[in-house]
Design a protein around this motif. Structure first.
Motif, PDB file in Angstrom:
ATOM      1  N   GLN A   1      53.935  74.547  28.394  1.00  0.00           N
ATOM      2  CA  GLN A   1      55.051  73.874  29.064  1.00  0.00           C
ATOM      3  C   GLN A   1      54.759  72.421  29.444  1.00  0.00           C
ATOM      4  OE1 GLN A   1      57.741  76.065  31.591  1.00  0.00           O
ATOM      5  NE2 GLN A   1      57.606  74.505  33.192  1.00  0.00           N
ATOM      6  N   PRO A   2      53.562  72.088  29.973  1.00  0.00           N
ATOM      7  CA  PRO A   2      53.302  70.688  30.340  1.00  0.00           C
ATOM      8  C   PRO A   2      52.914  69.805  29.158  1.00  0.00           C
ATOM      9  CG  PRO A   2      51.934  72.237  31.608  1.00  0.00           C
ATOM     10  CD  PRO A   2      52.475  72.975  30.444  1.00  0.00           C
ATOM     11  N   ILE A   3      52.883  70.359  27.954  1.00  0.00           N
ATOM     12  CA  ILE A   3      52.478  69.594  26.781  1.00  0.00           C
ATOM     13  C   ILE A   3      53.697  68.899  26.173  1.00  0.00           C
ATOM     14  CG2 ILE A   3      51.379  69.678  24.514  1.00  0.00           C
ATOM     15  CD1 ILE A   3      49.535  70.396  26.878  1.00  0.00           C
TER      16      ILE A   3
ATOM     17  N   ASN B   1      61.744  71.849  27.877  1.00  0.00           N
ATOM     18  CA  ASN B   1      62.968  72.205  28.599  1.00  0.00           C
ATOM     19  C   ASN B   1      63.452  71.029  29.447  1.00  0.00           C
ATOM     20  OD1 ASN B   1      61.348  72.230  30.977  1.00  0.00           O
ATOM     21  ND2 ASN B   1      60.887  74.407  30.691  1.00  0.00           N
ATOM     22  N   SER B   2      64.599  71.220  30.091  1.00  0.00           N
ATOM     23  CA  SER B   2      65.214  70.131  30.858  1.00  0.00           C
ATOM     24  C   SER B   2      64.393  69.767  32.092  1.00  0.00           C
ATOM     25  CB  SER B   2      66.638  70.523  31.271  1.00  0.00           C
ATOM     26  OG  SER B   2      66.637  71.728  32.021  1.00  0.00           O
ATOM     27  N   THR B   3      63.691  70.724  32.660  1.00  0.00           N
ATOM     28  CA  THR B   3      62.840  70.429  33.816  1.00  0.00           C
ATOM     29  C   THR B   3      61.755  69.432  33.444  1.00  0.00           C
ATOM     30  OG1 THR B   3      63.205  72.635  34.764  1.00  0.00           O
ATOM     31  CG2 THR B   3      61.271  71.419  35.533  1.00  0.00           C
TER      32      THR B   3
ATOM     33  N   LYS C   1      61.000  65.321  34.441  1.00  0.00           N
ATOM     34  CA  LYS C   1      59.683  64.822  34.852  1.00  0.00           C
ATOM     35  C   LYS C   1      59.257  63.633  33.995  1.00  0.00           C
ATOM     36  CE  LYS C   1      57.828  69.088  36.855  1.00  0.00           C
ATOM     37  NZ  LYS C   1      56.741  70.101  36.803  1.00  0.00           N
ATOM     38  N   VAL C   2      59.500  63.732  32.684  1.00  0.00           N
ATOM     39  CA  VAL C   2      59.129  62.634  31.787  1.00  0.00           C
ATOM     40  C   VAL C   2      59.952  61.389  32.123  1.00  0.00           C
ATOM     41  CG1 VAL C   2      59.145  61.823  29.398  1.00  0.00           C
ATOM     42  CG2 VAL C   2      58.326  64.121  29.919  1.00  0.00           C
ATOM     43  N   LYS C   3      61.259  61.549  32.346  1.00  0.00           N
ATOM     44  CA  LYS C   3      62.116  60.412  32.683  1.00  0.00           C
ATOM     45  C   LYS C   3      61.643  59.738  33.965  1.00  0.00           C
ATOM     46  CE  LYS C   3      66.252  62.253  30.432  1.00  0.00           C
ATOM     47  NZ  LYS C   3      67.591  62.879  30.620  1.00  0.00           N
ATOM     48  N   THR C   4      61.264  60.539  34.958  1.00  0.00           N
ATOM     49  CA  THR C   4      60.764  59.987  36.225  1.00  0.00           C
ATOM     50  C   THR C   4      59.457  59.249  36.013  1.00  0.00           C
ATOM     51  OG1 THR C   4      61.807  61.784  37.472  1.00  0.00           O
ATOM     52  CG2 THR C   4      60.038  60.578  38.569  1.00  0.00           C
ATOM     53  N   THR C   5      58.583  59.846  35.213  1.00  0.00           N
ATOM     54  CA  THR C   5      57.273  59.250  34.937  1.00  0.00           C
ATOM     55  C   THR C   5      57.400  57.891  34.264  1.00  0.00           C
ATOM     56  OG1 THR C   5      56.210  61.412  34.732  1.00  0.00           O
ATOM     57  CG2 THR C   5      55.119  59.568  33.656  1.00  0.00           C
ATOM     58  N   LEU C   6      58.379  57.764  33.379  1.00  0.00           N
ATOM     59  CA  LEU C   6      58.520  56.542  32.586  1.00  0.00           C
ATOM     60  C   LEU C   6      59.611  55.601  33.110  1.00  0.00           C
ATOM     61  CD1 LEU C   6      58.226  58.059  28.991  1.00  0.00           C
ATOM     62  CD2 LEU C   6      56.412  57.101  30.433  1.00  0.00           C
ATOM     63  N   ALA C   7      60.056  55.835  34.327  1.00  0.00           N
ATOM     64  CA  ALA C   7      61.183  55.075  34.877  1.00  0.00           C
ATOM     65  C   ALA C   7      60.948  53.573  34.875  1.00  0.00           C
ATOM     66  CB  ALA C   7      61.478  55.554  36.296  1.00  0.00           C
TER      67      ALA C   7
ATOM     68  N   ALA D   1      58.599  49.579  30.236  1.00  0.00           N
ATOM     69  CA  ALA D   1      59.489  48.743  29.420  1.00  0.00           C
ATOM     70  C   ALA D   1      59.955  49.475  28.164  1.00  0.00           C
ATOM     71  CB  ALA D   1      58.784  47.444  29.053  1.00  0.00           C
ATOM     72  N   HIS D   2      59.017  50.032  27.414  1.00  0.00           N
ATOM     73  CA  HIS D   2      59.387  50.765  26.195  1.00  0.00           C
ATOM     74  C   HIS D   2      59.639  52.221  26.538  1.00  0.00           C
ATOM     75  CE1 HIS D   2      59.605  52.167  22.103  1.00  0.00           C
ATOM     76  NE2 HIS D   2      58.593  52.995  22.306  1.00  0.00           N
ATOM     77  N   LYS D   3      60.883  52.650  26.362  1.00  0.00           N
ATOM     78  CA  LYS D   3      61.254  54.025  26.679  1.00  0.00           C
ATOM     79  C   LYS D   3      61.681  54.747  25.402  1.00  0.00           C
ATOM     80  CE  LYS D   3      62.786  53.357  31.477  1.00  0.00           C
ATOM     81  NZ  LYS D   3      62.337  51.976  31.633  1.00  0.00           N
ATOM     82  N   PRO D   4      60.826  55.590  24.852  1.00  0.00           N
ATOM     83  CA  PRO D   4      61.232  56.386  23.688  1.00  0.00           C
ATOM     84  C   PRO D   4      62.366  57.336  24.060  1.00  0.00           C
ATOM     85  CG  PRO D   4      58.845  56.440  24.027  1.00  0.00           C
ATOM     86  CD  PRO D   4      59.447  55.846  25.256  1.00  0.00           C
ATOM     87  N   VAL D   5      63.081  57.796  23.064  1.00  0.00           N
ATOM     88  CA  VAL D   5      64.096  58.834  23.286  1.00  0.00           C
ATOM     89  C   VAL D   5      63.401  60.068  23.847  1.00  0.00           C
ATOM     90  CG1 VAL D   5      65.721  60.393  22.129  1.00  0.00           C
ATOM     91  CG2 VAL D   5      65.575  57.984  21.444  1.00  0.00           C
ATOM     92  N   ILE D   6      63.974  60.668  24.865  1.00  0.00           N
ATOM     93  CA  ILE D   6      63.426  61.895  25.450  1.00  0.00           C
ATOM     94  C   ILE D   6      64.357  63.045  25.064  1.00  0.00           C
ATOM     95  CG2 ILE D   6      62.832  63.092  27.593  1.00  0.00           C
ATOM     96  CD1 ILE D   6      62.379  60.284  28.827  1.00  0.00           C
ATOM     97  N   ALA D   7      63.831  64.037  24.379  1.00  0.00           N
ATOM     98  CA  ALA D   7      64.680  65.114  23.862  1.00  0.00           C
ATOM     99  C   ALA D   7      64.067  66.483  24.134  1.00  0.00           C
ATOM    100  CB  ALA D   7      64.890  64.933  22.359  1.00  0.00           C
ATOM    101  N   VAL D   8      64.908  67.398  24.577  1.00  0.00           N
ATOM    102  CA  VAL D   8      64.481  68.795  24.737  1.00  0.00           C
ATOM    103  C   VAL D   8      64.473  69.435  23.354  1.00  0.00           C
ATOM    104  CG1 VAL D   8      65.024  71.035  25.771  1.00  0.00           C
ATOM    105  CG2 VAL D   8      65.417  68.924  27.069  1.00  0.00           C
ATOM    106  N   GLU D   9      63.295  69.883  22.922  1.00  0.00           N
ATOM    107  CA  GLU D   9      63.111  70.434  21.577  1.00  0.00           C
ATOM    108  C   GLU D   9      62.429  71.801  21.661  1.00  0.00           C
ATOM    109  OE1 GLU D   9      64.265  69.218  18.920  1.00  0.00           O
ATOM    110  OE2 GLU D   9      64.505  67.042  19.136  1.00  0.00           O
ATOM    111  N   PRO D  10      63.162  72.839  22.076  1.00  0.00           N
ATOM    112  CA  PRO D  10      62.527  74.161  22.213  1.00  0.00           C
ATOM    113  C   PRO D  10      61.932  74.680  20.913  1.00  0.00           C
ATOM    114  CG  PRO D  10      64.923  74.326  22.355  1.00  0.00           C
ATOM    115  CD  PRO D  10      64.590  72.885  22.424  1.00  0.00           C
ATOM    116  N   ASN D  11      62.485  74.264  19.768  1.00  0.00           N
ATOM    117  CA  ASN D  11      61.956  74.727  18.482  1.00  0.00           C
ATOM    118  C   ASN D  11      60.602  74.091  18.150  1.00  0.00           C
ATOM    119  OD1 ASN D  11      64.156  76.406  18.007  1.00  0.00           O
ATOM    120  ND2 ASN D  11      65.300  74.804  16.957  1.00  0.00           N
TER     121      ASN D  11
END
Length: 220
Positions: A100-102, A188-190, A194-200, A203-213
């Motif tokens: 999960q944290p990976i 997951n969305s949780t 966390k990633v969005k908060t970490t990278l708030a 300057a460079h913000k990659p797309v953040i996507a939930v990818e359960p697969n």
């Protein structure tokens, strides 16, 4: 054998706790550089293989360099290493925090090598586990057909040949720029929050996507 994808993507997995330092330092660093700089991070790899990559396995297309001097990426998400982290029962992996944290850091192969070639940075790829003594290394995109793309995309890697082929790696010497990361895949969305908060404040913000697969069945 499956054909070479027109736009191959590459993937590095790391613990979410490492993201602030990766972004602050503007890149991923190799194990050799991490050790030389005495950088602190949450390690999720296999200690014996890391040691072998640092001291025993050379990258022949770049003489006198060792695999451990390169930042490694897979050619697929949902890697065999992630599976081992998910299962948490490998004797050579001290990390027991599960998948999960990976997070998956995705980049585009062709954009990456164009940048590397323009900036004089060495790169290579292997047709199997770069920590294996039997793996072949290449440094020209015309050799991408040496990778078993069917194995790379396979979800069943019990067969030894598929298992080895699925572990094909892309390697960039010393540092992989943060600005080349185009997407961060999380479970997951949780974790996305966390990633969005970490990278708030980055300057460079990659797309953040939930990818359960990109992950294994959490019920296992």
């Amino acid at each position: 054998m499956a054909s070479v994808p027109p736009s191959p993507k590459i993937y590095h997995i790391t613990h979410i706790d490492n993201l602030p330092n990766i972004a602050a330092n503007m890149g991923l660093v190799s194990d050799a550089t991490r050790i030389a700089r005495d950088l602190s991070c949450s390690l999720v790899g296999m200690s014996t293989i890391k040691e072998r990559r640092l001291k025993e396995i050379e990258v022949p297309c770049h003489p006198k360099t060792m695999v451990g001097q390169y930042v490694p990426f897979y050619f697929c998400p949902r890697s065999i290493m992630l599976y081992m982290l998910h299962m948490g029962n490998h004797p050579d992996i001290s990390y027991k925090g599960g998948q999960q944290p990976i997070v998956h850091l995705q980049a585009d192969f062709h954009k990456v090598i164009n940048w590397a070639n323009s900036n004089g940075v060495s790169w290579a790829f292997s047709n199997g586990n770069a920590g294996s003594r039997l793996t072949n290394f290449y440094n020209h995109p015309s050799k991408l057909n040496e990778i078993d793309w069917g194995a790379v995309s396979s979800s069943d890697f019990r067969d030894a040949k598929i298992k080895e082929g699925k572990q094909a790696e892309f390697l960039m010497f010393n540092v992989f720029p943060w600005t080349l990361i185009e997407k961060i895949g999380i479970i997951n969305s949780t974790m996305a929050t966390k990633v969005k908060t970490t990278l708030a404040n980055v300057a460079h913000k990659p797309v953040i996507a939930v990818e359960p697969n990109w992950y294994f069945d959490s019920r296992r």
